[in-house]
Design a protein around this motif. Structure first.
Motif, short mmCIF file in Angstrom:
data_model
loop_
_atom_site.label_atom_id
_atom_site.label_comp_id
_atom_site.label_asym_id
_atom_site.label_seq_id
_atom_site.Cartn_x
_atom_site.Cartn_y
_atom_site.Cartn_z
N ARG A 118 0.84 -1.22 0.00
CA ARG A 118 0.00 0.00 0.00
C ARG A 118 0.87 1.26 0.00
O ARG A 118 0.57 2.21 -0.72
N LYS A 119 1.91 1.25 0.80
CA LYS A 119 2.80 2.42 0.84
C LYS A 119 3.48 2.63 -0.50
O LYS A 119 3.59 3.77 -0.98
N LEU A 120 3.93 1.55 -1.12
CA LEU A 120 4.56 1.65 -2.44
C LEU A 120 3.57 2.20 -3.47
O LEU A 120 3.92 3.05 -4.30
N LEU A 121 2.35 1.70 -3.44
CA LEU A 121 1.33 2.18 -4.37
C LEU A 121 1.02 3.66 -4.16
O LEU A 121 0.87 4.41 -5.11
N ARG A 122 0.90 4.06 -2.89
CA ARG A 122 0.65 5.48 -2.60
C ARG A 122 1.78 6.35 -3.16
O ARG A 122 1.53 7.40 -3.76
N ALA A 123 3.01 5.93 -2.92
CA ALA A 123 4.16 6.69 -3.41
C ALA A 123 4.15 6.73 -4.94
O ALA A 123 4.42 7.79 -5.54
N HIS A 124 3.82 5.63 -5.57
CA HIS A 124 3.78 5.56 -7.03
C HIS A 124 2.66 6.46 -7.58
O HIS A 124 2.87 7.17 -8.57
N ILE A 125 1.52 6.44 -6.93
CA ILE A 125 0.41 7.29 -7.37
C ILE A 125 0.77 8.76 -7.20
O ILE A 125 0.49 9.58 -8.09
N ASN A 126 1.41 9.11 -6.11
CA ASN A 126 1.84 10.50 -5.90
C ASN A 126 2.86 10.92 -6.96
O ASN A 126 2.82 12.06 -7.44
N GLN A 131 3.90 13.99 -11.99
CA GLN A 131 4.23 14.02 -13.42
C GLN A 131 3.09 14.65 -14.22
O GLN A 131 3.34 15.45 -15.14
N LEU A 132 1.87 14.32 -13.90
CA LEU A 132 0.73 14.91 -14.60
C LEU A 132 0.65 16.42 -14.36
O LEU A 132 0.37 17.18 -15.29
N ASP A 133 0.88 16.82 -13.13
CA ASP A 133 0.86 18.26 -12.83
C ASP A 133 1.94 18.99 -13.63
O ASP A 133 1.70 20.07 -14.17
N THR A 134 3.13 18.40 -13.70
CA THR A 134 4.22 19.00 -14.47
C THR A 134 3.85 19.10 -15.94
O THR A 134 4.09 20.13 -16.58
N LEU A 135 3.26 18.05 -16.48
CA LEU A 135 2.84 18.08 -17.88
C LEU A 135 1.79 19.16 -18.11
O LEU A 135 1.84 19.88 -19.12
N MET A 136 0.86 19.27 -17.20
CA MET A 136 -0.20 20.28 -17.36
C MET A 136 0.38 21.69 -17.27
O MET A 136 -0.05 22.59 -18.00
N GLN A 137 1.35 21.92 -16.40
CA GLN A 137 1.94 23.24 -16.26
C GLN A 137 2.83 23.60 -17.44
O GLN A 137 2.94 24.75 -17.81
#
Length: 164
Positions: A118-126, A131-137
């Protein structure tokens, strides 16, 4: 007649013990299988393998359903076992206790591995969100209504002139 009844009752108790022990061993094996799936799932998370992760999640669901089904059978069998436990040999009781302690140990390992995943998945999702925020900006077309908005000149009427 009393000796026959006692032997028949003893045979029933031994059968209950054997069935209870086999159910516990089966559940222990299912938890071991589940632990292996969780460990492989951890590898898929770190490798960023979405398809493999999906397959492991489906397998995990099947194993959990199997464990839940076993638990429904084990609970009444455990109450039967506890009623006859006094008349069963100490060695048989010790073997059941050993299987139960193994099962509890594996359950703790499963919970720890599940939390790690779960911790790994949370970190991966974050990380993906960042990355999506960077792409959008960094999107050069952000805020524009049309790709051609700079070059469009509105002429009177319904005609639009585009300069190249």
């Amino acid at each position: 007649m009393e000796q026959t009844l006692a032997q028949q009752e003893l045979d029933e108790r031994v059968a209950i013990l054997r069935r209870f022990r086999s159910l516990l061993e089966e559940q222990r094996n299912k938890f071991r299988e589940y632990l292996r799936v969780l460990e492989k799932q951890q590898d898929k998370i770190t490798e960023d393998d979405g398809d493999g992760l999906t397959a492991h999640a489906e397998l995990e669901t099947q194993i959990l359903q199997s464990i839940a089904g076993l638990q429904k059978v084990i609970e009444p069998m455990q109450s039967l076992y506890q009623t006859v436990a006094g008349s069963i040999s100490a060695a048989d009781n010790a073997s059941v206790a050993r299987v139960q302690s193994d099962l509890e140990s594996i359950q703790r390992q499963v919970l720890a591995q599940n939390e790690k995943n779960r911790k790994l998945l949370r970190a991966h999702i974050n990380q993906i969100r960042a990355q999506l925020d960077t792409l959008m900006q960094n999107n050069p077309y952000r805020g524009r209504r049309s790709v051609y908005a700079e070059n469009a000149v509105v002429m009177p009427g319904n005609m639009v002139a585009v300069e190249a």
